[in-house]
Enzyme design. Structure first.
Site, PDB file in Angstrom:
ATOM      1  N   CYS A 236       0.847  -1.207   0.000  1.00 22.23           N
ATOM      2  CA  CYS A 236       0.000   0.000   0.000  1.00 22.23           C
ATOM      3  C   CYS A 236       0.881   1.257   0.000  1.00 22.23           C
ATOM      4  O   CYS A 236       1.536   1.529  -0.987  1.00 22.23           O
ATOM      5  CB  CYS A 236      -0.959  -0.049   1.172  1.00 22.23           C
ATOM      6  SG  CYS A 236      -2.365   1.046   0.970  1.00 22.23           S
TER       7      CYS A 236
ATOM      8  N   HIS B 184      -3.475  -5.739   1.055  1.00 20.93           N
ATOM      9  CA  HIS B 184      -2.797  -5.945   2.347  1.00 20.93           C
ATOM     10  C   HIS B 184      -2.739  -7.416   2.752  1.00 20.93           C
ATOM     11  O   HIS B 184      -3.625  -7.888   3.469  1.00 20.93           O
ATOM     12  CB  HIS B 184      -3.544  -5.180   3.440  1.00 20.93           C
ATOM     13  CG  HIS B 184      -3.378  -3.701   3.370  1.00 20.93           C
ATOM     14  ND1 HIS B 184      -2.371  -3.033   4.020  1.00 20.93           N
ATOM     15  CD2 HIS B 184      -4.095  -2.756   2.721  1.00 20.93           C
ATOM     16  CE1 HIS B 184      -2.478  -1.733   3.779  1.00 20.93           C
ATOM     17  NE2 HIS B 184      -3.516  -1.530   2.989  1.00 20.93           N
TER      18      HIS B 184
ATOM     19  N   GLU C 129      -0.897  -8.666   4.964  1.00 21.14           N
ATOM     20  CA  GLU C 129      -0.693  -8.749   6.424  1.00 21.14           C
ATOM     21  C   GLU C 129      -2.021  -8.664   7.180  1.00 21.14           C
ATOM     22  O   GLU C 129      -2.085  -8.953   8.361  1.00 21.14           O
ATOM     23  CB  GLU C 129       0.296  -7.673   6.886  1.00 21.14           C
ATOM     24  CG  GLU C 129      -0.269  -6.276   7.124  1.00 21.14           C
ATOM     25  CD  GLU C 129      -0.574  -5.497   5.844  1.00 21.14           C
ATOM     26  OE1 GLU C 129      -0.564  -6.095   4.741  1.00 21.14           O
ATOM     27  OE2 GLU C 129      -0.833  -4.280   5.956  1.00 21.14           O
TER      28      GLU C 129
END
Lengths: 229, 81
Positions: free
Chosen positions: A86, A194, A196
């Site tokens: 990002c 994302h 994560e």
């Protein structure tokens, strides 16, 4: 294997990145402040999402000149793994470690929802645990994720197989549905979604998990150690 | 003191979503004659120098390095004083 999570003023996915490493591969991981001038102990550098320097001027434009970015360029040149997520992707393009730029979403809206990604290239250290062409669910959260590059750069990305992830339903207007690209050597990856935030089914999807196990496996392959699944 | 005014706009060849949104708004308000809108940034820099030639060089460097992303943006500048 040792991971670094960079922290800029305004990073807000640094803790998620740190936790993702802890939870998926359990290898040592440190937060590294943007003023750091030595990344030599680390094998993989995560440039997390957020709003570094408040996104002033352009996303990533100011962070690109933080002292640690010189070290990131050095690490990338040495073949170490660099993953920008990002805002991290925006920083890597501003720094010239990845080609192109990220523009305002075509819809002009901040888009925050799950997306279906296609693994366009599973022959990178970041994606080797995915199947080629596999569809995975990874969330996005960005207002400026509309990837742009000129035709010549796009042709080069395609010829070198540098397009790593594409969107099934393009949420931001990116050129040819690009969600993530790598550099020519394949050791630097930037992506808007994302992974994560997708490491446990409790979060809605754990499809991001294999990105982190891929990195560890790639590193272990390179260093002759046993791989993990 | 030299005042540099820097204008940064999205390149003509690159779609400017902000400009398109504002154009749409103008059209819906009845300003149908608006053929296109480009939105950019306006910056004022006060430079502590009187040497115009070196000031110009420095401003170009600032634009190329930081103020504009030349992958997607054009810049122009004016110097006063």
């Amino acid at each position: 294997m040792k991971f670094a999570v960079l922290v800029f003023p305004g990073s807000n996915c640094d803790i998620d990145c740190y936790k993702a490493i802890e939870d998926t591969v359990g290898e040592p991981v440190d937060y590294v402040w943007h003023t750091a001038t030595d990344l030599s102990p680390y094998d993989c550098i995560l440039v997390p999402g957020g709003f570094s320097y408040g996104d002033y001027l352009r996303c990533g434009a100011i962070s690109r000149f933080a002292p640690v970015m010189k070290e990131v360029a050095k690490a990338a040149a040495e073949g170490k793994y660099v993953l920008g997520i990002c805002n991290g992707f925006q920083i890597l393009t501003e720094a010239g470690l990845l080609p192109g730029a990220l523009r305002r979403n075509l819809s002009m809206k901040f888009r925050c929802h799950d997306t279906v990604l296609k693994v366009a290239n599973n022959d990178t250290p970041f994606t080797k645990n995915y199947a080629a062409g596999e569809e995975i669910v990874i969330p996005i959260a960005h207002g400026e994720g509309n990837y742009y590059c000129d035709d010549e750069t796009l042709a080069r990305l395609q010829a070198n197989n540098q397009i790593v992830f594409t969107y099934k339903d393009n949420p931001n207007g990116s050129v040819t549905d690009i969600a993530g690209i790598c550099n020519e050597q394949g050791n630097v990856l930037g992506m808007m979604p994302h992974p994560e935030r997708a490491v446990d089914a409790l979060l809605g999807t754990d499809d991001g998990k294999r990105m982190f196990t891929s990195i560890l496996n790639a590193w272990r392959d390179r260093h002759g150690a046993a791989s993990v699944r | 003191m030299i005042k540099a005014t820097v204008y940064v706009t999205i390149k003509q060849s690159v779609l400017d979503p902000q400009g398109v949104a504002v154009q749409g708004a103008l059209h819906s308000m009845g300003f149908g004659e608006v053929d296109s809108v480009r939105i950019g940034k306006y910056m004022e820099l006060n430079l502590d120098t009187t040497d115009r030639e070196s000031a110009e060089k420095r401003v170009i460097e600032m634009c190329e390095k930081l103020l504009a992303n030349t992958v997607i943006e054009d810049y122009r500048y004016e110097l006063e004083g």
